[in-house]
Design a protein around this motif. Sequence first.
Motif, PDB file in Angstrom:
ATOM      1  N   VAL A  96      -6.599  -1.813 -10.754  1.00 18.25           N
ATOM      2  CA  VAL A  96      -6.715  -1.666  -9.252  1.00 18.25           C
ATOM      3  C   VAL A  96      -6.238  -2.867  -8.722  1.00 18.25           C
ATOM      4  N   ARG A  97      -6.760  -4.070  -9.348  1.00 18.65           N
ATOM      5  CA  ARG A  97      -6.499  -5.386  -8.760  1.00 18.65           C
ATOM      6  C   ARG A  97      -4.805  -5.630  -9.105  1.00 18.65           C
ATOM      7  N   ARG A  98      -4.196  -5.097 -10.116  1.00 19.32           N
ATOM      8  CA  ARG A  98      -3.014  -5.144 -10.146  1.00 19.32           C
ATOM      9  C   ARG A  98      -2.004  -4.389  -9.258  1.00 19.32           C
ATOM     10  N   LEU A  99      -2.539  -3.181  -8.946  1.00 22.13           N
ATOM     11  CA  LEU A  99      -1.854  -2.515  -7.632  1.00 22.13           C
ATOM     12  C   LEU A  99      -2.078  -2.945  -6.365  1.00 22.13           C
ATOM     13  N   LEU A 100      -3.426  -3.630  -6.262  1.00 18.26           N
ATOM     14  CA  LEU A 100      -3.487  -4.326  -4.896  1.00 18.26           C
ATOM     15  C   LEU A 100      -2.535  -5.628  -4.838  1.00 18.26           C
ATOM     16  N   ASP A 101      -2.251  -6.000  -6.050  1.00 17.51           N
ATOM     17  CA  ASP A 101      -1.344  -7.404  -5.988  1.00 17.51           C
ATOM     18  C   ASP A 101      -0.110  -6.899  -5.707  1.00 17.51           C
ATOM     19  N   LEU A 102       0.431  -5.584  -6.102  1.00 17.80           N
ATOM     20  CA  LEU A 102       1.758  -5.063  -5.884  1.00 17.80           C
ATOM     21  C   LEU A 102       1.844  -4.716  -4.508  1.00 17.80           C
ATOM     22  N   GLY A 103       0.898  -4.449  -3.510  1.00 19.78           N
ATOM     23  CA  GLY A 103       0.949  -4.030  -2.133  1.00 19.78           C
ATOM     24  C   GLY A 103       0.319  -2.859  -1.920  1.00 19.78           C
ATOM     25  N   ALA A 104      -0.415  -2.327  -2.637  1.00 17.91           N
ATOM     26  CA  ALA A 104      -1.458  -1.304  -2.310  1.00 17.91           C
ATOM     27  C   ALA A 104      -2.600  -1.836  -1.661  1.00 17.91           C
ATOM     28  N   ARG A 105      -3.545  -1.019  -0.973  1.00 19.12           N
ATOM     29  CA  ARG A 105      -4.673  -1.361  -0.159  1.00 19.12           C
ATOM     30  C   ARG A 105      -5.617  -0.223  -0.498  1.00 19.12           C
ATOM     31  N   HIS A 106      -6.930  -0.650  -0.464  1.00 17.54           N
ATOM     32  CA  HIS A 106      -7.978   0.386  -0.469  1.00 17.54           C
ATOM     33  C   HIS A 106      -7.894   1.340   0.615  1.00 17.54           C
ATOM     34  N   ALA A 159      10.355   2.848  -3.323  1.00 16.94           N
ATOM     35  CA  ALA A 159      10.939   3.016  -4.834  1.00 16.94           C
ATOM     36  C   ALA A 159      10.403   2.028  -5.614  1.00 16.94           C
ATOM     37  N   ARG A 160      10.736   0.701  -5.178  1.00 15.63           N
ATOM     38  CA  ARG A 160      10.299  -0.498  -5.856  1.00 15.63           C
ATOM     39  C   ARG A 160       8.773  -0.738  -6.335  1.00 15.63           C
ATOM     40  N   PHE A 161       8.119  -0.210  -5.357  1.00 18.91           N
ATOM     41  CA  PHE A 161       6.608  -0.386  -5.465  1.00 18.91           C
ATOM     42  C   PHE A 161       6.350   0.728  -6.595  1.00 18.91           C
ATOM     43  N   TRP A 162       6.572   1.969  -6.599  1.00 18.95           N
ATOM     44  CA  TRP A 162       6.353   2.937  -7.564  1.00 18.95           C
ATOM     45  C   TRP A 162       7.070   2.656  -8.719  1.00 18.95           C
ATOM     46  N   CYS A 163       8.170   1.780  -8.753  1.00 20.84           N
ATOM     47  CA  CYS A 163       8.623   1.366 -10.153  1.00 20.84           C
ATOM     48  C   CYS A 163       7.759   0.691 -11.022  1.00 20.84           C
ATOM     49  N   SER A 164       7.271  -0.505 -10.154  1.00 22.04           N
ATOM     50  CA  SER A 164       6.362  -1.389 -10.778  1.00 22.04           C
ATOM     51  C   SER A 164       4.844  -0.550 -11.162  1.00 22.04           C
ATOM     52  N   VAL A 165       4.438   0.350 -10.413  1.00 20.65           N
ATOM     53  CA  VAL A 165       3.204   0.849 -10.663  1.00 20.65           C
ATOM     54  C   VAL A 165       3.202   1.696 -11.925  1.00 20.65           C
ATOM     55  N   LEU A 166       4.423   2.608 -12.073  1.00 22.75           N
ATOM     56  CA  LEU A 166       4.734   3.640 -13.127  1.00 22.75           C
ATOM     57  C   LEU A 166       5.537   3.139 -14.425  1.00 22.75           C
ATOM     58  N   ASP A 167       6.070   1.934 -14.224  1.00 21.71           N
ATOM     59  CA  ASP A 167       7.104   1.224 -15.086  1.00 21.71           C
ATOM     60  C   ASP A 167       8.386   2.283 -15.180  1.00 21.71           C
ATOM     61  N   TYR A 168       8.742   2.788 -14.046  1.00 20.37           N
ATOM     62  CA  TYR A 168       9.837   3.624 -13.944  1.00 20.37           C
ATOM     63  C   TYR A 168      11.076   2.499 -13.628  1.00 20.37           C
ATOM     64  N   ASP A 169      12.229   3.193 -13.714  1.00 19.80           N
ATOM     65  CA  ASP A 169      13.694   2.567 -13.261  1.00 19.80           C
ATOM     66  C   ASP A 169      14.148   3.443 -12.121  1.00 19.80           C
ATOM     67  N   VAL A 170      14.860   2.773 -11.519  1.00 13.51           N
ATOM     68  CA  VAL A 170      15.888   3.367 -10.284  1.00 13.51           C
ATOM     69  C   VAL A 170      16.875   4.203 -11.177  1.00 13.51           C
ATOM     70  N   GLN A 171      16.888   5.602 -10.645  1.00 14.59           N
ATOM     71  CA  GLN A 171      18.013   6.388 -11.510  1.00 14.59           C
ATOM     72  C   GLN A 171      19.235   6.737 -10.465  1.00 14.59           C
ATOM     73  N   ASP A 172      18.894   6.748  -9.193  1.00 16.41           N
ATOM     74  CA  ASP A 172      20.042   7.091  -8.189  1.00 16.41           C
ATOM     75  C   ASP A 172      19.623   6.564  -6.732  1.00 16.41           C
ATOM     76  N   GLU A 173      20.588   6.080  -6.148  1.00 20.09           N
ATOM     77  CA  GLU A 173      20.455   5.562  -4.912  1.00 20.09           C
ATOM     78  C   GLU A 173      21.603   6.109  -4.213  1.00 20.09           C
TER      79      GLU A 173
END
Length: 128
Positions: A89-99, A19-33
């Motif tokens: 792509v560089r930003r997402l790789l820095d966040l933890g994505a991979r090719h 969820a943290r990874f995808w929040c960073s990718v999409l500029d989303y917020d955690v809404q519920d846990e």
Amino acid sequence: MASKFTELAIDCADPNGLARFWCSVLDYDVQDEDDGIVTIGPPMAPEDKKHLGPVPPTLTFAHVPEGKTVKNRLHLDVSPTDREQDEEVRRLLDLGARHADVGQGGESWVVLADPEGNEFCVLADRRP
């Protein structure tokens, strides 16, 4: 009347981390846990502001014991909004994505995988 696409559920080993990874990718917020389930979505509009346009679906990450074993049959496509594709792509790789290699050739999109191996595509020059 038709149905609306409101939520995408994703099974995973680490709901909080993914969820943290995808929040960073999409500029989303955690809404519920709640008990192994994390839901993220677009930032809420202030009460005095109206949200213009369609509301994107939320993503819900649920803990499951089994791991991913094959290529996704469904995947997300993301489009850069404020930079070129190669910069995103560089930003997402820095966040933890991979090719990821799913047999693509010379397409205009770039296939990446999130930290748990779920493939997604970064589209080229699709800015609004």
